[in-house]
Design an enzyme around this catalytic site. Structure first.
Site, short mmCIF file in Angstrom:
data_model
loop_
_atom_site.label_atom_id
_atom_site.label_comp_id
_atom_site.label_asym_id
_atom_site.label_seq_id
_atom_site.Cartn_x
_atom_site.Cartn_y
_atom_site.Cartn_z
N CYS A 64 3.18 45.44 51.36
CA CYS A 64 3.02 44.93 52.47
C CYS A 64 4.52 44.17 52.97
CB CYS A 64 2.00 43.59 52.71
SG CYS A 64 1.86 43.08 54.29
N THR A 68 0.56 37.65 56.20
CA THR A 68 0.55 37.02 54.71
C THR A 68 -0.21 37.68 53.69
OG1 THR A 68 0.98 35.09 53.54
CG2 THR A 68 -1.15 35.39 55.02
N THR A 79 4.57 40.46 53.47
CA THR A 79 4.27 39.59 52.21
C THR A 79 5.60 39.64 51.11
OG1 THR A 79 2.11 40.12 52.39
CG2 THR A 79 2.68 39.58 50.15
N GLY A 136 2.69 42.36 47.59
CA GLY A 136 4.10 41.98 48.06
C GLY A 136 5.08 43.26 47.82
#
Length: 182
Positions: A160, A2, A163, A157
């Protein structure tokens, strides 16, 4: 896996996180709330790691806050001690980012309680991307804490794979520690 990022600036502290939950290489859920308010809305916290483990740690941390009457540092140190010494808790795999009006901390399962430089926290698989983005924005713009968190999460985001772009963001009014926070 995350991204959680926290920024303290100009009288505000903000913690934000994405909402993706994965199982292996599969996205299982896209709207997990990894950032919460605790202790009568006086503390905000976010987690990176196993969801069930993190919820257990949230509960334990909230109990520590109750015992220590909301004193963030004492509660964090006591949780870290228990986490490190308790056999069952040692198996929990998660990191916590926590903040109140005056302090921002990272709590780890190794028993570490870390107060980061510049009150910037970034944890999880997208943490390095979010930290880089947030640091650049802190040093080169006049954006507020919330805008920096939003942009850092967006950048993480985009980079990754663990994410996503579903964000939960919580904010508190902060006590100034330095001229930047006035």
């Amino acid at each position: 896996m995350t991204t959680i990022v926290s920024v303290r600036r100009k009288g505000h502290v903000v913690i934000g996180g994405d909402g993706q939950a994965t199982l292996g290489n599969t996205v299982m859920k896209g709207n997990v709330r990894k950032v919460r308010r605790l202790y009568n809305d006086k503390v905000i916290a976010g987690f990176a790691g196993g969801t069930a483990d993190a919820f257990t740690l949230f509960e334990l941390f909230e109990r520590k806050l109750e015992v220590h009457q909301g004193h963030l540092v004492k509660a964090a140190v006591e949780l870290a001690k228990d986490w490190r010494t308790d056999r069952m808790l040692r198996r929990l795999e998660a990191l916590l980012a926590v903040a109140n009006e005056s302090d921002s901390l990272i709590i780890t399962g190794n028993g570490d309680v870390i107060q980061p430089e510049n009150d910037l926290i970034a944890i999880g698989s997208g943490g390095p991307y979010a930290q880089s983005a947030a640091r650049a924005l802190l040093e080169n713009t006049e954006l507020g804490a919330r805008e920096i968190v939003e942009k850092a999460l967006g950048i993480a985001g985009d980079i990754c794979i663990y994410t996503n772009q579903f964000h939960t963001i919580e904010e508190l009014t902060s006590k100034a520690k330095d001229p930047e926070n006035v």
